[in-house]
Write an enzyme that holds these catalytic residues in place. Sequence first.
Site, PDB file in Angstrom:
ATOM      1  N   HIS A  18       0.830  -1.120   0.183  1.00 54.09           N
ATOM      2  CA  HIS A  18       0.097   0.123   0.008  1.00 54.09           C
ATOM      3  C   HIS A  18       0.828   1.153  -0.062  1.00 54.09           C
ATOM      4  O   HIS A  18       0.612   2.380  -0.647  1.00 54.09           O
ATOM      5  CB  HIS A  18      -0.832   0.102   1.344  1.00 54.09           C
ATOM      6  CG  HIS A  18      -1.632  -1.123   1.283  1.00 54.09           C
ATOM      7  ND1 HIS A  18      -1.959  -2.056   2.461  1.00 54.09           N
ATOM      8  CD2 HIS A  18      -2.754  -1.464   0.575  1.00 54.09           C
ATOM      9  CE1 HIS A  18      -3.083  -2.761   2.242  1.00 54.09           C
ATOM     10  NE2 HIS A  18      -3.539  -2.394   0.978  1.00 54.09           N
ATOM     11  N   LYS A  42     -19.150  -5.165   9.652  1.00 52.18           N
ATOM     12  CA  LYS A  42     -17.840  -6.190   9.565  1.00 52.18           C
ATOM     13  C   LYS A  42     -16.729  -5.344   9.858  1.00 52.18           C
ATOM     14  O   LYS A  42     -16.134  -4.487   9.074  1.00 52.18           O
ATOM     15  CB  LYS A  42     -17.962  -6.306   7.990  1.00 52.18           C
ATOM     16  CG  LYS A  42     -17.140  -7.523   7.447  1.00 52.18           C
ATOM     17  CD  LYS A  42     -17.224  -7.736   5.891  1.00 52.18           C
ATOM     18  CE  LYS A  42     -15.771  -8.042   5.449  1.00 52.18           C
ATOM     19  NZ  LYS A  42     -15.603  -7.090   4.105  1.00 52.18           N
ATOM     20  N   ARG A  91      -2.472  -6.185  -8.451  1.00 53.69           N
ATOM     21  CA  ARG A  91      -1.441  -7.121  -8.395  1.00 53.69           C
ATOM     22  C   ARG A  91      -1.562  -8.229  -9.379  1.00 53.69           C
ATOM     23  O   ARG A  91      -0.752  -8.667  -9.987  1.00 53.69           O
ATOM     24  CB  ARG A  91      -1.738  -7.792  -7.048  1.00 53.69           C
ATOM     25  CG  ARG A  91      -1.078  -6.801  -5.767  1.00 53.69           C
ATOM     26  CD  ARG A  91      -1.532  -7.400  -4.383  1.00 53.69           C
ATOM     27  NE  ARG A  91      -3.009  -7.199  -4.530  1.00 53.69           N
ATOM     28  CZ  ARG A  91      -3.682  -7.287  -3.386  1.00 53.69           C
ATOM     29  NH1 ARG A  91      -3.174  -7.610  -2.351  1.00 53.69           N
ATOM     30  NH2 ARG A  91      -5.125  -7.178  -3.326  1.00 53.69           N
ATOM     31  N   SER A 129      -2.866  -8.238   2.832  1.00 54.62           N
ATOM     32  CA  SER A 129      -3.429  -8.032   4.211  1.00 54.62           C
ATOM     33  C   SER A 129      -3.767  -9.182   4.992  1.00 54.62           C
ATOM     34  O   SER A 129      -3.514  -9.590   5.938  1.00 54.62           O
ATOM     35  CB  SER A 129      -4.452  -6.851   4.283  1.00 54.62           C
ATOM     36  OG  SER A 129      -3.788  -5.593   4.065  1.00 54.62           O
TER      37      SER A 129
HETATM   38  P1  ADP Z   1      -9.771  -3.643   0.007  1.00 57.46           P
HETATM   39  O1  ADP Z   1     -10.276  -4.154   1.173  1.00 57.46           O
HETATM   40  O2  ADP Z   1     -10.537  -2.542  -0.994  1.00 57.46           O
HETATM   41  O3  ADP Z   1      -9.297  -4.658  -1.308  1.00 57.46           O
HETATM   42  P2  ADP Z   1      -7.133  -3.414   0.478  1.00 57.46           P
HETATM   43  O4  ADP Z   1      -6.908  -2.676   1.804  1.00 57.46           O
HETATM   44  O5  ADP Z   1      -6.822  -4.812   0.287  1.00 57.46           O
HETATM   45  O6  ADP Z   1      -8.680  -3.059   0.125  1.00 57.46           O
HETATM   46  O7  ADP Z   1      -6.375  -2.830  -0.804  1.00 57.46           O
HETATM   47  C1  ADP Z   1      -6.569  -1.311  -1.013  1.00 57.46           C
HETATM   48  C2  ADP Z   1      -5.809  -0.940  -2.339  1.00 57.46           C
HETATM   49  O8  ADP Z   1      -4.470  -1.486  -2.455  1.00 57.46           O
HETATM   50  C3  ADP Z   1      -6.384  -2.088  -3.545  1.00 57.46           C
HETATM   51  O9  ADP Z   1      -6.366  -1.383  -4.767  1.00 57.46           O
HETATM   52  C4  ADP Z   1      -5.521  -3.153  -3.624  1.00 57.46           C
HETATM   53  O10 ADP Z   1      -5.503  -3.804  -5.075  1.00 57.46           O
HETATM   54  C5  ADP Z   1      -4.312  -2.294  -3.216  1.00 57.46           C
HETATM   55  N1  ADP Z   1      -2.853  -3.293  -2.960  1.00 57.46           N
HETATM   56  C6  ADP Z   1      -3.144  -4.198  -1.959  1.00 57.46           C
HETATM   57  N2  ADP Z   1      -1.997  -4.983  -1.625  1.00 57.46           N
HETATM   58  C7  ADP Z   1      -1.147  -4.362  -2.717  1.00 57.46           C
HETATM   59  C8  ADP Z   1       0.182  -4.450  -2.845  1.00 57.46           C
HETATM   60  N3  ADP Z   1       0.969  -5.613  -2.234  1.00 57.46           N
HETATM   61  N4  ADP Z   1       0.639  -4.047  -3.799  1.00 57.46           N
HETATM   62  C9  ADP Z   1      -0.040  -2.823  -4.508  1.00 57.46           C
HETATM   63  N5  ADP Z   1      -1.063  -2.665  -4.107  1.00 57.46           N
HETATM   64  C10 ADP Z   1      -1.736  -3.379  -3.210  1.00 57.46           C
END
Ligand code: ADP
Length: 163
Positions: A18, A42, A91, A129
């Site tokens: 992120h 949630k 990703r 995450s």
């Molecule tokens: P959501 O619950 O909306 O999927 P996340 O917190 O998992 O949210 O992710 C937020 C954003 O960050 C999304 O666009 C996701 O694709 C991106 N993201 C998550 N992990 C990575 C990573 N390792 N590299 C690049 N982008 C990422």
Amino acid sequence: MERIAIFPGSFDPFTIGHESIVRRAFSLFDKIFIAIGYNTNKRGFFPLEKRVGWIKQVFENDPQVEVNYYEGLTVDFCRKVNAKYILRGLRTAADFEYERAIAQINKAMYPGLETVFLLTTPEYTPVTSTIIRDIIRQGGDATKFLPNSVDLKTFRIEDLENE
Ligand code: ADP
């Protein structure tokens, strides 16, 4: 005109993946709101206040970043803060299919909005995450996947169970 973006997500927790997306977007936008989409039904793994606090620490020296949370539709939050761009990371092909639908629906609801995707830096592709939460649940060390200021050492899993 100021180019304002929001980077929405659960950030449960905020990872080096992120962080990398946000820093790479600094050259594209004047202001980036990192916004935790929050749903009272949630609640997520880490408390909302912890997630907000960690992200604020990561960007404490970056005035173009603001950290918020919102309930409800992402497009409504965009309108509220006058953001014309949503920033998302991609990703995998699976991410793409999911993101494509959301971006097209958001555009239908708010035609003035564009979703901007940045491809993940290759080394961060496997950082999710979900996997980090699993490591932490099993008592493992996830430090290398987290920004330096996200200090889980001061975080006790027992505190979560008492939430
Ligand atoms: P959501 O619950 O909306 O999927 P996340 O917190 O998992 O949210 O992710 C937020 C954003 O960050 C999304 O666009 C996701 O694709 C991106 N993201 C998550 N992990 C990575 C990573 N390792 N590299 C690049 N982008 C990422």
